[in-house]
Write a protein that holds these residues in place. Sequence first.
Motif, PDB file in Angstrom:
ATOM      1  N   LEU A 143       3.504   9.422 -10.251  1.00  0.00           N
ATOM      2  CA  LEU A 143       2.983   9.472 -11.617  1.00  0.00           C
ATOM      3  C   LEU A 143       2.070  10.678 -11.824  1.00  0.00           C
ATOM      4  CD1 LEU A 143       2.282   5.705 -12.269  1.00  0.00           C
ATOM      5  CD2 LEU A 143       4.093   7.104 -13.239  1.00  0.00           C
ATOM      6  N   LEU A 144       1.241  10.993 -10.848  1.00  0.00           N
ATOM      7  CA  LEU A 144       0.371  12.159 -10.995  1.00  0.00           C
ATOM      8  C   LEU A 144       1.164  13.461 -10.984  1.00  0.00           C
ATOM      9  CD1 LEU A 144      -2.673  11.098  -8.823  1.00  0.00           C
ATOM     10  CD2 LEU A 144      -2.581  11.332 -11.298  1.00  0.00           C
ATOM     11  N   THR A 145       2.233  13.519 -10.219  1.00  0.00           N
ATOM     12  CA  THR A 145       3.077  14.707 -10.212  1.00  0.00           C
ATOM     13  C   THR A 145       3.769  14.875 -11.560  1.00  0.00           C
ATOM     14  OG1 THR A 145       3.434  14.479  -7.845  1.00  0.00           O
ATOM     15  CG2 THR A 145       4.996  15.843  -9.057  1.00  0.00           C
ATOM     16  N   ILE A 146       4.285  13.784 -12.104  1.00  0.00           N
ATOM     17  CA  ILE A 146       4.922  13.847 -13.429  1.00  0.00           C
ATOM     18  C   ILE A 146       3.910  14.264 -14.482  1.00  0.00           C
ATOM     19  CG2 ILE A 146       5.982  12.429 -15.227  1.00  0.00           C
ATOM     20  CD1 ILE A 146       7.371  10.860 -12.962  1.00  0.00           C
ATOM     21  N   LYS A 201       0.839  -1.210   0.000  1.00  0.00           N
ATOM     22  CA  LYS A 201       0.000   0.000   0.000  1.00  0.00           C
ATOM     23  C   LYS A 201       0.868   1.252   0.000  1.00  0.00           C
ATOM     24  CE  LYS A 201      -3.731   2.310   2.471  1.00  0.00           C
ATOM     25  NZ  LYS A 201      -3.221   3.607   2.173  1.00  0.00           N
ATOM     26  N   TYR A 202       1.941   1.258   0.775  1.00  0.00           N
ATOM     27  CA  TYR A 202       2.846   2.411   0.802  1.00  0.00           C
ATOM     28  C   TYR A 202       3.509   2.606  -0.567  1.00  0.00           C
ATOM     29  CZ  TYR A 202       6.851   5.320   1.862  1.00  0.00           C
ATOM     30  OH  TYR A 202       7.777   6.312   1.848  1.00  0.00           O
ATOM     31  N   ILE A 203       3.949   1.519  -1.174  1.00  0.00           N
ATOM     32  CA  ILE A 203       4.582   1.615  -2.502  1.00  0.00           C
ATOM     33  C   ILE A 203       3.570   2.107  -3.534  1.00  0.00           C
ATOM     34  CG2 ILE A 203       5.615   0.259  -4.366  1.00  0.00           C
ATOM     35  CD1 ILE A 203       6.928  -1.469  -2.183  1.00  0.00           C
ATOM     36  N   GLY A 204       2.328   1.612  -3.477  1.00  0.00           N
ATOM     37  CA  GLY A 204       1.295   2.051  -4.414  1.00  0.00           C
ATOM     38  C   GLY A 204       0.958   3.518  -4.248  1.00  0.00           C
ATOM     39  N   ASP A 205       0.853   3.973  -3.013  1.00  0.00           N
ATOM     40  CA  ASP A 205       0.596   5.394  -2.772  1.00  0.00           C
ATOM     41  C   ASP A 205       1.729   6.259  -3.314  1.00  0.00           C
ATOM     42  OD1 ASP A 205      -1.810   4.861  -1.570  1.00  0.00           O
ATOM     43  OD2 ASP A 205      -1.021   4.995   0.479  1.00  0.00           O
ATOM     44  N   PHE A 206       2.960   5.822  -3.102  1.00  0.00           N
ATOM     45  CA  PHE A 206       4.115   6.575  -3.598  1.00  0.00           C
ATOM     46  C   PHE A 206       4.116   6.625  -5.127  1.00  0.00           C
ATOM     47  CE2 PHE A 206       8.486   6.675  -5.157  1.00  0.00           C
ATOM     48  CZ  PHE A 206       8.873   7.902  -4.656  1.00  0.00           C
TER      49      PHE A 206
END
Length: 73
Positions: free
Chosen positions: A19-22, A9-14
Amino acid sequence: MQSFKEILKYIGDFQARLLLTIFYFTLALPFGLLARWGIDPLGLRRPLPAASAWQARHTYDTDLPAAQRQTWV
């Protein structure tokens, strides 16, 4: 097994935030800046005449045959 799900879950959130920031800085932000600085669909940024801000309107034929040509039938 539960701690493994928490790590995933932590990896998915990161990944989602990354990706959204990029996406934002490569597509959305430049498009927004170009639209804000380059496009003026309402004509609000051009200098206004001293007397009035009204724009001249082109009039078309107002006779009966011109009105009848507007229909599709």
